[in-house]
Design an enzyme around this catalytic site. Structure first.
Site, mmCIF file in Angstrom:
data_model
loop_
_atom_site.group_PDB
_atom_site.id
_atom_site.type_symbol
_atom_site.label_atom_id
_atom_site.label_comp_id
_atom_site.label_asym_id
_atom_site.label_seq_id
_atom_site.Cartn_x
_atom_site.Cartn_y
_atom_site.Cartn_z
ATOM 1 N N ASP A 76 6.096 5.221 2.333
ATOM 2 C CA ASP A 76 5.809 6.109 3.058
ATOM 3 C C ASP A 76 7.115 5.585 4.150
ATOM 4 O OD1 ASP A 76 4.199 7.494 1.807
ATOM 5 O OD2 ASP A 76 2.651 7.665 3.059
ATOM 6 N N SER A 115 0.481 -0.868 0.366
ATOM 7 C CA SER A 115 0.002 -0.119 0.514
ATOM 8 C C SER A 115 1.188 1.068 -0.083
ATOM 9 C CB SER A 115 -0.802 0.214 0.965
ATOM 10 O OG SER A 115 -0.050 0.014 2.831
ATOM 11 N N LYS A 116 0.508 2.278 -0.126
ATOM 12 C CA LYS A 116 0.578 3.927 -0.267
ATOM 13 C C LYS A 116 1.832 3.875 0.876
ATOM 14 C CE LYS A 116 -1.577 7.569 -0.040
ATOM 15 N NZ LYS A 116 -3.275 8.199 -0.573
ATOM 16 N N ARG A 117 0.981 3.336 2.013
ATOM 17 C CA ARG A 117 1.798 3.631 3.369
ATOM 18 C C ARG A 117 3.497 2.477 3.467
ATOM 19 N NH1 ARG A 117 -3.753 3.503 5.422
ATOM 20 N NH2 ARG A 117 -3.366 1.116 5.461
#
Ligand code: GLU
Length: 508
Positions: A265, A260-262
């Protein structure tokens, strides 16, 4: 195989995740492998989730990756329009055909009413289906007169699919997963057309795949649960369904679950092909392109996330991959993403490509930084540095390549710089000063002759020489680097470096 026509069908609800790019890639490769057609269809019927700029982002990201559609919004083609929002008449006709044949029905229940029913039932057990529809506000439960009246009164309604009443097994063959079988009784009566007259994903997707003569539906695993309904819809329309192929999930680097995007990050790596700026918040997420990845490296990395050639090879150009790509070599289990491996593909790509291809890019990066490196300088720098970096950007970010070092590795100085070292370097400087030809070979020859004459070892002089010139202990050949700097700059760095190191040693 009949004419291969495949499509990538993103919804412009945000940027394309790298998983989406992989789906596009596998479709593109499959089309190339079979002399087929790769279509880009924009599934933009969910107006509530529409995000400004997302469609343009998708087109640009695909084009950066070299995955140019043969048909699509920009490419055109004879199955257009390729935006679903421009095809609504087609869906209305399709839904009418099902209504006329009693395979779909109007339902007037409000969202609130349905929520109440769901809340009253055990969690997750209530569904709109053959067991409940008789007691609800729909065409099958209300009389024709009442329905006509409700419509005349302008009461909003949706159109639902009438799942077959008798429980039966429906079986289809997934090109990656093999036989998939499901019982119709588990399905609910999905909405096909919403109250605003727009189709849902299921209806539009099936109608378009049929009208666009799609032969193979290659898409992410998250769409597998929709496939049973799609098979039933094809059957209701009396159409053959395309071959389905559901790609494995891309898993996060560690632990369970989808990337995921997380994760990006947290792990400091991009999950998007190119930078994405959220139009609402203004926040920007990093993309592979802006991090300095070559599209070929990014695409190669995605290729290997779920496919293999059946042997150990990992490096492929898109054209090479297209010759070998087949769905039966796509794995069924999740493919784990490894950010280090992504970097490895980039390194391999950088080294594998003809340096000529990097020259213009390096010149641009150097110019952006105001380094004043001309073409000849860039060629020399590439020669020295290509083997040592993952990104061209790393080269221009290597400060000592273009400026005398401001700091000297203290640990190395302590360990390797002896009391006699500066004396040796001083003598070496006089030797180098006497050179007429300052080519790498000439510097090397004189350097070696100097060591021999003074009975010195490489380690006693070369490392201090490197420290004085770069401040560091590793890097390219110091003969190449001296030639690149030129005689004056080399001697200046040598003298300044020695002075600075001696100063350090005095304070130690
Ligand atoms: N619009 C869907 C998506 O966003 C398409 C799924 C499919 O390929 O059927 O991925």
């Amino acid at each position: 195989m009949k004419d291969v026509r495949v499509r990538f069908a993103p919804s412009p609800t945000g940027p394309l995740h790298m998983g989406g790019v992989r789906t596009a890639l596998y479709n593109w490769l499959f089309a190339r492998a079979h002399g087929g057609t790769f279509i880009l269809r924009v599934e933009d019927t969910d107006q509530g989730r529409f995000v400004d700029g997302a469609e343009a982002y998708i087109e640009e990201a695909l084009s950066w990756c070299g995955l140019t559609p043969d048909e699509g919004v920009q490419a055109g083609g004879d199955c257009g329009p390729y935006r679903q929002s421009e095809r609504t008449a087609l869906y209305q006709d399709a839904v009418q055909a099902l209504l006329d044949r009693g395979l779909a029905y109007e339902a007037f229940d409000t969202p609130d009413e349905l929520n109440e029913l769901r809340k009253a039932a055990e969690p997750d057990v209530w569904q709109y289906d053959a067991t409940t529809r008789g007691g609800l506000r729909n065409r099958l439960a209300l009389g024709a007169d009442e329905v006509a009246q409700l419509k005349a009164d302008g009461v909003p309604f949706v159109v639902r699919f009438k799942t077959p009443e008798s429980d039966e097994a429906v079986v289809f063959e997934d090109a990656i997963r093999g036989e998939v079988s499901f019982q119709t009784a588990v399905l609910d009566d999905k909405v096909l057309m919403k109250a605003d007259g727009l189709p849902t994903y299921h209806l539009a997707n099936v109608v378009d795949d049929h009208h666009m003569r799609i032969s193979h539906v290659i898409r992410g695993e998250e769409w597998l649960p929709s496939a049973p309904l799609h098979v039933l819809l094809y059957r209701a329309f009396d159409w053959d369904h395309p071959v389905f192929a559901h790609l494995p999930l891309i898993l996060k680097p560690t632990g369970n679950g989808k990337l995921s995007k997380r994760d990006g990050d947290a792990g400091g790596f991009p999950v998007f092909p190119t930078n994405w700026t959220d139009p609402k918040s203004g926040d920007t997420w990093p993309g592979y392109r802006e991090q300095g990845y070559a599209p070929e490296a990014f695409v190669n990395m995605l290729l290997m996330l779920g496919w293999n050639p059946g042997d150990e090879r990992e490096l492929f150009t898109a054209d090479e991959a297209a010759k070998e790509f087949s769905l039966d070599r796509v794995v069924r289990s999740g493919a784990r993403f490894n950010p280090d491996k992504a970097k490895w593909f980039q390194e391999q790509h950088l080294r594998g490509a003809d340096p000529e291809t990097h020259l213009a890019a390096l010149q641009q990066l150097a110019a952006n930084k105001g380094l004043g490196w001309d073409k000849a300088a860039c060629t020399q720098v590439l020669d020295m540095m290509l083997e040592r970096v993952a990104f061209l950007q790393d080269i221009v970010d290597t400060a000592w390549l273009h400026a005398a070092p401001a700091a000297f590795n203290a640990k190395l100085v302590k360990k390797k710089w002896k009391d006699q070292t500066s004396g040796y370097l001083d003598d070496l400087a006089s030797e180098l000063e006497a050179l007429d030809d300052f080519s790498s070979e000439a510097v090397e020859t004189r350097f070696k002759a100097f060591l021999e004459a003074n009975e010195l070892g490489f380690g006693q002089v070369l490392l201090p020489f490197r420290i004085a010139l770069t401040g560091e202990g590793g890097g390219p050949s110091m003969f190449d680097f001296a030639a690149f700097l030129g005689q004056d700059a080399t001697l200046r760095r040598l003298q300044d470096g020695m002075a600075a190191v001696e100063e350090m040693r005095r304070h130690d």
